[in-house]
Scaffold this motif. Structure first.
Motif, mmCIF file in Angstrom:
data_model
loop_
_atom_site.group_PDB
_atom_site.id
_atom_site.type_symbol
_atom_site.label_atom_id
_atom_site.label_comp_id
_atom_site.label_asym_id
_atom_site.label_seq_id
_atom_site.Cartn_x
_atom_site.Cartn_y
_atom_site.Cartn_z
ATOM 1 N N VAL A 195 0.812 -1.218 0.000
ATOM 2 C CA VAL A 195 0.000 0.000 0.000
ATOM 3 C C VAL A 195 0.847 1.269 0.000
ATOM 4 N N ALA A 196 2.141 1.155 0.329
ATOM 5 C CA ALA A 196 2.988 2.351 0.356
ATOM 6 C C ALA A 196 4.445 1.942 0.316
ATOM 7 N N ALA A 197 5.268 2.785 -0.296
ATOM 8 C CA ALA A 197 6.711 2.536 -0.336
ATOM 9 C C ALA A 197 7.344 2.939 0.987
ATOM 10 N N VAL A 198 8.360 2.185 1.394
ATOM 11 C CA VAL A 198 9.140 2.485 2.598
ATOM 12 C C VAL A 198 10.593 2.590 2.175
ATOM 13 N N ASP A 199 11.157 3.777 2.317
ATOM 14 C CA ASP A 199 12.500 4.053 1.804
ATOM 15 C C ASP A 199 13.558 3.665 2.828
ATOM 16 N N LEU A 200 13.633 2.355 3.128
ATOM 17 C CA LEU A 200 14.574 1.908 4.152
ATOM 18 C C LEU A 200 14.760 0.398 4.036
ATOM 19 N N TRP A 201 15.942 -0.041 4.384
ATOM 20 C CA TRP A 201 16.252 -1.469 4.505
ATOM 21 C C TRP A 201 15.770 -1.883 5.899
ATOM 22 N N ALA A 202 14.510 -2.233 6.026
ATOM 23 C CA ALA A 202 13.827 -2.312 7.313
ATOM 24 C C ALA A 202 14.113 -3.610 8.057
ATOM 25 N N THR A 203 14.443 -3.473 9.353
ATOM 26 C CA THR A 203 14.614 -4.639 10.217
ATOM 27 C C THR A 203 13.547 -4.729 11.303
ATOM 28 N N ASP A 204 12.786 -3.665 11.536
ATOM 29 C CA ASP A 204 11.656 -3.724 12.463
ATOM 30 C C ASP A 204 10.869 -2.422 12.375
ATOM 31 N N ALA A 205 9.664 -2.448 12.952
ATOM 32 C CA ALA A 205 8.798 -1.280 12.938
ATOM 33 C C ALA A 205 7.911 -1.310 14.167
ATOM 34 N N ALA A 206 7.298 -0.164 14.490
ATOM 35 C CA ALA A 206 6.421 -0.081 15.662
ATOM 36 C C ALA A 206 5.436 1.061 15.493
ATOM 37 N N PHE A 207 4.198 0.836 15.940
ATOM 38 C CA PHE A 207 3.204 1.894 16.018
ATOM 39 C C PHE A 207 3.341 2.629 17.337
ATOM 40 N N SER A 208 3.086 3.942 17.322
ATOM 41 C CA SER A 208 2.972 4.686 18.569
ATOM 42 C C SER A 208 1.718 4.203 19.300
ATOM 43 N N PRO A 209 1.653 4.370 20.625
ATOM 44 C CA PRO A 209 0.493 3.892 21.377
ATOM 45 C C PRO A 209 -0.837 4.446 20.888
ATOM 46 N N ASN A 210 -0.847 5.686 20.367
ATOM 47 C CA ASN A 210 -2.099 6.249 19.878
ATOM 48 C C ASN A 210 -2.370 5.907 18.417
ATOM 49 N N GLY A 211 -1.457 5.166 17.776
ATOM 50 C CA GLY A 211 -1.669 4.723 16.405
ATOM 51 C C GLY A 211 -1.485 5.795 15.355
ATOM 52 N N ARG A 212 -0.939 6.948 15.730
ATOM 53 C CA ARG A 212 -0.815 8.052 14.787
ATOM 54 C C ARG A 212 0.532 8.102 14.082
ATOM 55 N N GLN A 213 1.506 7.371 14.593
ATOM 56 C CA GLN A 213 2.835 7.396 13.996
ATOM 57 C C GLN A 213 3.369 5.972 13.830
ATOM 58 N N LEU A 214 4.187 5.812 12.803
ATOM 59 C CA LEU A 214 4.843 4.540 12.525
ATOM 60 C C LEU A 214 6.339 4.781 12.482
ATOM 61 N N ALA A 215 7.079 4.036 13.298
ATOM 62 C CA ALA A 215 8.543 4.125 13.295
ATOM 63 C C ALA A 215 9.092 2.882 12.602
ATOM 64 N N VAL A 216 9.989 3.091 11.652
ATOM 65 C CA VAL A 216 10.631 1.983 10.940
ATOM 66 C C VAL A 216 12.136 2.141 11.106
ATOM 67 N N ARG A 217 12.806 1.078 11.534
ATOM 68 C CA ARG A 217 14.252 1.141 11.717
ATOM 69 C C ARG A 217 14.961 0.167 10.783
ATOM 70 N N GLY A 218 16.253 0.451 10.562
ATOM 71 C CA GLY A 218 17.116 -0.440 9.817
ATOM 72 C C GLY A 218 18.433 -0.575 10.543
ATOM 73 N N TYR A 219 19.442 -1.132 9.877
ATOM 74 C CA TYR A 219 20.755 -1.277 10.499
ATOM 75 C C TYR A 219 21.421 0.076 10.719
ATOM 76 N N PHE A 220 21.205 1.015 9.797
ATOM 77 C CA PHE A 220 21.952 2.263 9.822
ATOM 78 C C PHE A 220 21.080 3.503 9.926
ATOM 79 N N GLY A 221 19.839 3.384 10.367
ATOM 80 C CA GLY A 221 19.002 4.561 10.490
ATOM 81 C C GLY A 221 17.544 4.185 10.650
ATOM 82 N N GLY A 222 16.695 5.195 10.621
ATOM 83 C CA GLY A 222 15.274 4.956 10.770
ATOM 84 C C GLY A 222 14.473 6.128 10.256
ATOM 85 N N ILE A 223 13.172 5.889 10.035
ATOM 86 C CA ILE A 223 12.279 6.912 9.508
ATOM 87 C C ILE A 223 11.007 6.934 10.355
ATOM 88 N N SER A 224 10.532 8.135 10.655
ATOM 89 C CA SER A 224 9.245 8.316 11.315
ATOM 90 C C SER A 224 8.213 8.729 10.273
#
Length: 330
Positions: A195-224
């Motif tokens: 449904v959407a592109a993610v510009d990262l070599w992703a190793t994990d992700a997490a929703f904020s408790p209120n469901g309004r934000q998505l954090a995606v991390r990789g080996y060398f960085g992350g995107i909110s």
């Protein structure tokens, strides 16, 4: 599972990771960071903050372990409960864990180190135990397929309000956010669609408790990302700490921190301030911290020592990618 190039990255980062406690987070208690002290947990690949037991984080090994998840007390780093999943097959490559509505734990057996050769993967769902003790819990197993073919993935998240399950695949040049059906079914395969592109070599992700934000991390960085009803919008970069093989991320229970984990024996879970508006109430998290927002990109580097370490990471990353390309040409 161990990745040769990731291990090489760990070697390159050894000097960079030797930061003072004030910069690296150290082994402070609770949501300020901790060290996993269980000798059985050597490949922690997923992390999820308990809803029922504040200060507890659920984790698991990624392979060659069994149908187990572990409750780790972040104040001591010790395992306070081992849960055995009953009613599922033999896990292949468990890479992620997330908690959805009604305190349901979702475990993602979604890794595929063969590069996307398995025709299907699995998700296991079980209720979070109300009492923390060693026990066996019956889990529900779901078959997962992707609409555009098999792939490797290490990131599974469950929206805390809707309960819908999402997966981010793992691709060196960036992947996609895959959306599952509104409700998972045990009859037949559950088809996940990009449904959407993610510009990262992703190793994990997490929703904020209120469901309004998505954090995606990789080996060398992350995107909110702003969740934006599933039409994710990039918000900025995350201040991902320097780790030998960064595999996991979770919001703290109150949404004020992002907790970053790594594989390895006695692995550390390091805390960084979460982006504003991630808390349960949707308000900006309170409390101080060493991080300060960068100019428009969300970066939060502090101190010349840490900046120098990041430079080492950048050099290491470039060297690793160059080696991979040379090997392919060879």
């Amino acid at each position: 599972m161990r990745r040769p190039f990731a291990l090489l990255a760990g070697v390159l980062l050894t000097g960079a990771c030797a930061l003072p406690a004030s910069a690296a987070g150290g082994d402070s208690a609770g949501d300020q960071g901790f060290t996993i002290k269980d000798p059985r947990i050597t490949e922690s690949s997923g992390l999820a903050a308990s809803r029922l037991h504040p200060g507890i984080y659920w984790t698991h090994n990624d392979s060659n372990d069994g149908p187990y998840i572990y409750a780790v007390d972040s104040r001591t780093g010790k395992t306070v409960a081992t849960v055995t999943l009953r009613g599922v097959g033999s896990p292949r490559d468990v890479e992620a864990i997330s908690i959805g509505p009604d305190n349901q734990i979702y475990v993602g057996d979604i890794g595929d180190n063969l590069g996307g050769k398995w025709p299907y993967v699995w998700i296991y769902r079980l209720p979070e135990p109300k009492v923390l003790k060693n026990q066996t819990v019956t889990a529900t197993q779901y078959v997962v397929k992707y609409s555009d073919g098999a792939r490797d993935a290490e990131s599974l998240v469950v929206h805390p309000r809707t309960g819908r399950v999402y997966i981010v695949d793992k691709k060196e040049n960036g992947g996609h956010l895959f959306e599952g059906p509104a409700h998972l079914s045990t009859s037949g395969a559950n088809i996940f669609k990009p449904v959407a592109a993610v510009d990262l070599w992703a190793t994990d992700a997490a929703f904020s408790p209120n469901g309004r934000q998505l954090a995606v991390r990789g080996y060398f960085g992350g995107i909110s990302y702003d969740w934006n009803g599933g039409r994710i919008k990039r918000k900025g970069r995350l201040d991902v700490p320097l780790q030998g093989q960064g595999e996991s991320v979770s919001y703290s229970l109150d949404g004020s921190k992002l907790m970053y984990g790594s594989e390895g024996a006695d692995s550390s879970v390091q805390a960084e301030d979460a982006p504003d508006g991630a808390g349960s109430s949707g308000k900006a998290p309170s409390g101080g911290g060493s991080s300060a927002s960068g100019a428009g990109n969300g970066a939060t580097l502090s101190g010349s020592f840490k900046v120098g370490a990041v430079a080492v990471v950048a050099v290491g990353a470039v060297a690793l990618l160059g080696l991979r390309r040379l090997r392919r040409r060879g």
